[in-house]
Motif scaffolding. Structure first.
Motif, PDB file in Angstrom:
ATOM      1  N   ALA A 215       0.875  -1.175   0.048  1.00 24.23           N
ATOM      2  CA  ALA A 215      -0.104   0.171  -0.043  1.00 24.23           C
ATOM      3  C   ALA A 215       0.902   1.263   0.044  1.00 24.23           C
ATOM      4  O   ALA A 215       0.649   2.280  -0.758  1.00 24.23           O
ATOM      5  CB  ALA A 215      -0.950   0.102   1.257  1.00 24.23           C
ATOM      6  N   ALA A 216       1.831   1.321   0.734  1.00 22.03           N
ATOM      7  CA  ALA A 216       2.638   2.492   0.869  1.00 22.03           C
ATOM      8  C   ALA A 216       3.334   2.575  -0.648  1.00 22.03           C
ATOM      9  O   ALA A 216       3.659   3.817  -0.941  1.00 22.03           O
ATOM     10  CB  ALA A 216       3.770   2.126   2.048  1.00 22.03           C
ATOM     11  N   GLU A 217       3.909   1.548  -0.982  1.00 18.46           N
ATOM     12  CA  GLU A 217       4.861   1.787  -2.438  1.00 18.46           C
ATOM     13  C   GLU A 217       3.673   2.204  -3.418  1.00 18.46           C
ATOM     14  O   GLU A 217       4.096   3.106  -4.211  1.00 18.46           O
ATOM     15  CB  GLU A 217       5.403   0.381  -2.961  1.00 18.46           C
ATOM     16  CG  GLU A 217       6.009   0.490  -3.943  1.00 18.46           C
ATOM     17  CD  GLU A 217       6.630  -0.862  -4.481  1.00 18.46           C
ATOM     18  OE1 GLU A 217       7.019  -0.771  -5.585  1.00 18.46           O
ATOM     19  OE2 GLU A 217       6.762  -1.986  -3.774  1.00 18.46           O
ATOM     20  N   TYR A 218       2.460   1.450  -3.565  1.00 20.49           N
ATOM     21  CA  TYR A 218       1.510   2.055  -4.559  1.00 20.49           C
ATOM     22  C   TYR A 218       1.266   3.347  -4.346  1.00 20.49           C
ATOM     23  O   TYR A 218       0.761   4.200  -5.294  1.00 20.49           O
ATOM     24  CB  TYR A 218       0.242   1.046  -4.151  1.00 20.49           C
ATOM     25  CG  TYR A 218      -0.627   1.016  -5.373  1.00 20.49           C
ATOM     26  CD1 TYR A 218      -0.473   1.151  -6.861  1.00 20.49           C
ATOM     27  CD2 TYR A 218      -1.932   0.918  -5.187  1.00 20.49           C
ATOM     28  CE1 TYR A 218      -1.327   1.246  -7.691  1.00 20.49           C
ATOM     29  CE2 TYR A 218      -2.966   0.731  -6.054  1.00 20.49           C
ATOM     30  CZ  TYR A 218      -2.571   0.915  -7.380  1.00 20.49           C
ATOM     31  OH  TYR A 218      -3.476   0.826  -8.520  1.00 20.49           O
ATOM     32  N   ARG A 219       0.836   3.751  -3.126  1.00 18.22           N
ATOM     33  CA  ARG A 219       0.520   5.211  -2.740  1.00 18.22           C
ATOM     34  C   ARG A 219       1.812   6.330  -3.258  1.00 18.22           C
ATOM     35  O   ARG A 219       1.414   7.416  -4.003  1.00 18.22           O
ATOM     36  CB  ARG A 219       0.375   5.496  -1.444  1.00 18.22           C
ATOM     37  CG  ARG A 219       0.188   7.120  -0.685  1.00 18.22           C
ATOM     38  CD  ARG A 219      -0.121   7.047   0.629  1.00 18.22           C
ATOM     39  NE  ARG A 219       0.027   8.255   1.011  1.00 18.22           N
ATOM     40  CZ  ARG A 219      -1.106   8.965   1.081  1.00 18.22           C
ATOM     41  NH1 ARG A 219      -2.228   8.667   0.765  1.00 18.22           N
ATOM     42  NH2 ARG A 219      -1.112  10.563   1.719  1.00 18.22           N
ATOM     43  N   ALA A 220       2.983   5.922  -2.901  1.00 14.72           N
ATOM     44  CA  ALA A 220       4.218   6.544  -3.487  1.00 14.72           C
ATOM     45  C   ALA A 220       4.148   6.631  -5.165  1.00 14.72           C
ATOM     46  O   ALA A 220       4.344   7.794  -5.636  1.00 14.72           O
ATOM     47  CB  ALA A 220       5.393   6.034  -2.848  1.00 14.72           C
ATOM     48  N   ARG A 221       3.896   5.585  -5.669  1.00 15.16           N
ATOM     49  CA  ARG A 221       3.756   5.648  -7.218  1.00 15.16           C
ATOM     50  C   ARG A 221       2.836   6.456  -7.725  1.00 15.16           C
ATOM     51  O   ARG A 221       3.098   6.821  -8.931  1.00 15.16           O
ATOM     52  CB  ARG A 221       4.057   4.204  -7.792  1.00 15.16           C
ATOM     53  CG  ARG A 221       5.241   3.174  -7.297  1.00 15.16           C
ATOM     54  CD  ARG A 221       5.244   2.058  -7.847  1.00 15.16           C
ATOM     55  NE  ARG A 221       6.277   1.068  -7.811  1.00 15.16           N
ATOM     56  CZ  ARG A 221       7.286   1.006  -8.450  1.00 15.16           C
ATOM     57  NH1 ARG A 221       7.212   1.727  -9.783  1.00 15.16           N
ATOM     58  NH2 ARG A 221       8.424   0.143  -8.449  1.00 15.16           N
ATOM     59  N   THR A 222       1.690   6.537  -7.155  1.00 15.99           N
ATOM     60  CA  THR A 222       0.391   7.228  -7.851  1.00 15.99           C
ATOM     61  C   THR A 222       0.168   8.355  -7.231  1.00 15.99           C
ATOM     62  O   THR A 222      -0.932   8.987  -7.547  1.00 15.99           O
ATOM     63  CB  THR A 222      -0.740   6.110  -7.655  1.00 15.99           C
ATOM     64  OG1 THR A 222      -0.949   5.977  -6.323  1.00 15.99           O
ATOM     65  CG2 THR A 222      -0.446   4.773  -8.218  1.00 15.99           C
ATOM     66  N   GLU A 223       1.082   9.414  -6.186  1.00 12.88           N
ATOM     67  CA  GLU A 223       0.525  10.200  -5.455  1.00 12.88           C
ATOM     68  C   GLU A 223       0.450  11.524  -6.407  1.00 12.88           C
ATOM     69  O   GLU A 223      -0.136  12.239  -6.104  1.00 12.88           O
ATOM     70  CB  GLU A 223       1.763  10.575  -4.366  1.00 12.88           C
ATOM     71  CG  GLU A 223       2.943  11.063  -5.111  1.00 12.88           C
ATOM     72  CD  GLU A 223       3.849  11.160  -3.887  1.00 12.88           C
ATOM     73  OE1 GLU A 223       3.484  11.234  -2.733  1.00 12.88           O
ATOM     74  OE2 GLU A 223       4.982  11.021  -4.108  1.00 12.88           O
ATOM     75  N   ASN A 224       0.840  11.333  -7.756  1.00 14.48           N
ATOM     76  CA  ASN A 224       0.859  12.511  -8.670  1.00 14.48           C
ATOM     77  C   ASN A 224      -0.131  12.109  -9.500  1.00 14.48           C
ATOM     78  O   ASN A 224      -0.615  12.917 -10.623  1.00 14.48           O
ATOM     79  CB  ASN A 224       1.953  12.850  -9.214  1.00 14.48           C
ATOM     80  CG  ASN A 224       3.087  13.389  -8.357  1.00 14.48           C
ATOM     81  OD1 ASN A 224       2.677  14.262  -7.370  1.00 14.48           O
ATOM     82  ND2 ASN A 224       4.379  12.907  -8.401  1.00 14.48           N
ATOM     83  N   ASP A 225      -0.862  11.061  -9.488  1.00  8.66           N
ATOM     84  CA  ASP A 225      -1.959  10.757 -10.327  1.00  8.66           C
ATOM     85  C   ASP A 225      -3.091  11.326 -10.224  1.00  8.66           C
ATOM     86  O   ASP A 225      -3.924  11.331  -9.102  1.00  8.66           O
ATOM     87  CB  ASP A 225      -2.315   9.333 -10.410  1.00  8.66           C
ATOM     88  CG  ASP A 225      -1.212   8.267 -10.997  1.00  8.66           C
ATOM     89  OD1 ASP A 225      -0.213   9.073 -11.309  1.00  8.66           O
ATOM     90  OD2 ASP A 225      -0.923   6.998 -11.109  1.00  8.66           O
ATOM     91  N   THR A 226      -3.598  12.340 -11.234  1.00  9.14           N
ATOM     92  CA  THR A 226      -5.093  13.070 -10.873  1.00  9.14           C
ATOM     93  C   THR A 226      -6.146  12.115 -10.878  1.00  9.14           C
ATOM     94  O   THR A 226      -6.405  11.307 -11.769  1.00  9.14           O
ATOM     95  CB  THR A 226      -5.220  13.933 -12.249  1.00  9.14           C
ATOM     96  OG1 THR A 226      -4.246  14.769 -12.036  1.00  9.14           O
ATOM     97  CG2 THR A 226      -6.359  15.005 -11.993  1.00  9.14           C
ATOM     98  N   GLY A 227      -6.871  12.267 -10.027  1.00 10.34           N
ATOM     99  CA  GLY A 227      -8.305  11.512  -9.777  1.00 10.34           C
ATOM    100  C   GLY A 227      -8.291  10.127  -9.495  1.00 10.34           C
ATOM    101  O   GLY A 227      -8.949   9.304  -9.610  1.00 10.34           O
TER     102      GLY A 227
END
Length: 508
Positions: A215-227
């Motif tokens: 979850a932490a890695e997924y959040r870090a990879r997608t934190e700049n994904d709009t929406g």
């Protein structure tokens, strides 16, 4: 645990389906041929008394799967996203398997938190409510952190779930063994390798520390994904059997009535689900591999929120390019290129004919593209492609199992939102964008630069590596030459060495 005693579990599975009335419904849903239906009923009926009764208040298939245990429930979760496979009525019934299973007592959850984290839940949380969702492996409680007042979701594994789940998987190994020996043609599909892959996924899902890390890695990879959003992990309240995330409010993606009332555009939401998955799979090589309706919410801000990170998929950069080129080739109807990619990647044996394989792929693609948008299905394409690859001797690629499975699940979720969704037109911009960025002259230049950087790191060691390689070659040549000499040469050489040593000894 992989022995013949597991035959009992397989017999019990068929008997449970027969006893609960699910056998006939399942055979009908999968459109089983008449001989198979007759054989299943004849063989199942005498043993139905051995089956588990299940909960009579539930529909037959749900009743059978919940009675049989967590591994079967997982299978039902997958089918709940495929109304085009099992029919809309059964798919709707199976949705309860996602997060509406009977919970275990809150007291057991509180005790598990205390054992795992070393302190009672009252020390960590100012509130610890009853379960708000219960799935096959765990249940979730809403709570509030005592230190900062944040609302959180506390996930707790079911008591004894590890043993129960792995016992079911153990029976699957026997089933795979039987399939390989009774149906030799199935060996190219590597049934046991598939089960090994599944077991690895399950073991990861049963350790909530791994899920928290994912979850932490997924959040870090997608934190700049709009929406798109992933909740944050509360590490101070997480362990092997307990995981705490920030609480996320929103509407479940499977609740179409609530989504319509919110005013969201379901067609746009359907498109976002597909494109989000493809973006993560192709761009990052790290994707959510359990994206059924129960694990997706529409947040108050309109963002798509992902939950439950026990099953995540990874594919390396090379496999991503292969997968993208195959999809792109189908999009362009360039079947020759699709065939070439299969051969270049080693997916199809090199002794097969490329042109013939391309012709077979055309027979797969053209009938699908000739249909209207509502019938253009990735699942149908995969089914037809399966038939073609079987004919050409392609083995099952275990590294692609999660990717293929998730693609089917995500398509089911998207079609639930918009039955007329055009799968290929939705996928086109993501796939084309990836191809443009990663398979182009500029991308080739980047690859060469990366290769040179790697070689540069070995620069100081290149002379030693070259010298060591030269010595190995020289030694191999000397050994080969020595093996080619007659035996009497070895004897003469030994005598000469011995005489020389004696003479040297005398001189000394």
């Amino acid at each position: 645990m992989r022995g013949p005693h597991n035959i009992w579990r397989l017999i019990r599975t068929g008997a449970t389906f027969e006893r609960t009335g699910a056998m006939g419904i399942a055979l009908e849903a999968f459109d089983a041929p008449a001989p198979l239906r007759a054989a299943a009923r004849v063989l199942g009926w005498p043993f139905q008394w051995l089956g588990l009764p299940g909960d009579p208040s539930r529909p037959p298939i749900v009743r059978a799967l919940t009675a049989l245990g967590p591994a079967y429930i997982k299978f039902g979760q997958l089918l709940s996203t495929r109304p085009d496979v099992v029919g809309p009525e059964i798919a709707e019934q199976l949705k309860v398997l996602q997060d509406k299973l009977p919970p275990f007592p809150p007291e057991e959850a509180r005790a598990a938190v205390a054992r795992e984290l070393g302190v009672g839940p009252d020390v960590l949380f100012s509130e610890f409510g009853p379960p708000v969702a219960a799935a096959s492996l765990a249940q979730v409680h809403r709570a509030r952190m005592r230190d900062d007042g944040r609302a959180v979701a506390v996930k707790v594994l079911r008591p004894g779930i590890e043993r129960a789940f792995l016992r079911d998987v153990d029976a699957f190994y026997l089933a795979a063994w039987m399939i390989e020996h009774l149906a030799p043609f199935s060996r190219r599909l590597r049934p046991r390798a598939v089960i090994e892959h599944f077991e690895g996924v399950v073991r990861g899902e049963l350790d909530l520390r791994m899920e928290a890390a994912a979850a932490a890695e997924y959040r870090a990879r997608t934190e700049n994904d709009t929406g798109f959003r992933v909740p944050a992990v509360i590490w101070s309240a997480s362990g092997r059997r307990v995981m705490t995330l920030e609480w996320v409010s929103g509407i479940n993606i499977g609740d179409l009535e609530a989504l319509r009332e919110s005013g969201v555009n379901l067609t746009d939401l359907s498109r976002r689900v597909i494109q989000t998955f493809l973006t993560h799979a192709l761009r990052d090589g790290f994707f959510h591999a359990d994206m059924h309706q129960g694990n997706l919410k529409l947040g108050p801000d309109g963002a798509l929120v992902a939950l439950d990170f026990g099953i995540m998929g990874r594919i390396d950069a090379y496999t991503r390019r292969v997968y993208a080129e195959i999809l792109h080739g189908f999009l362009l109807r360039d079947y020759t290129r699709v065939a070439e990619v299969h051969f270049e990647a080693g997916y199809v044996p090199a002794d097969r004919d490329v042109a013939e394989f391309a012709q077979a792929l055309r027979a797969v693609g053209e009938p699908i593209f000739g249909q209207d948008a509502a019938h253009i299905s990735m699942a149908r394409l995969l089914a037809h492609l399966f038939e073609v690859t079987e004919r050409f001797g392609m083995e099952t690629r275990t590294e692609l199992i999660l990717l293929q499975r998730t693609m089917v699940v995500v398509e089911g979720v998207a079609r639930g939102l918009d039955p007329a969704m055009n799968m290929w037109e939705t996928a086109r911009p993501v796939v084309a964008g990836y191809i443009a960025e990663n398979i182009s002259p500029l991308a080739t230049a980047r690859d060469i630069a990366s290769t040179l950087r790697v070689l540069g790191r070995f620069g100081p060691r290149l002379p030693q590596l070259a010298e060591a390689a030269l010595m190995r070659v020289t030694l191999a040549e000397e050994k080969a030459a020595a093996r080619a000499l007659p035996g009497w040469v070895y004897g003469l050489g030994g005598a000469m060495v011995g005489a020389a040593l004696v003479a040297l000894g005398g001189m000394l």
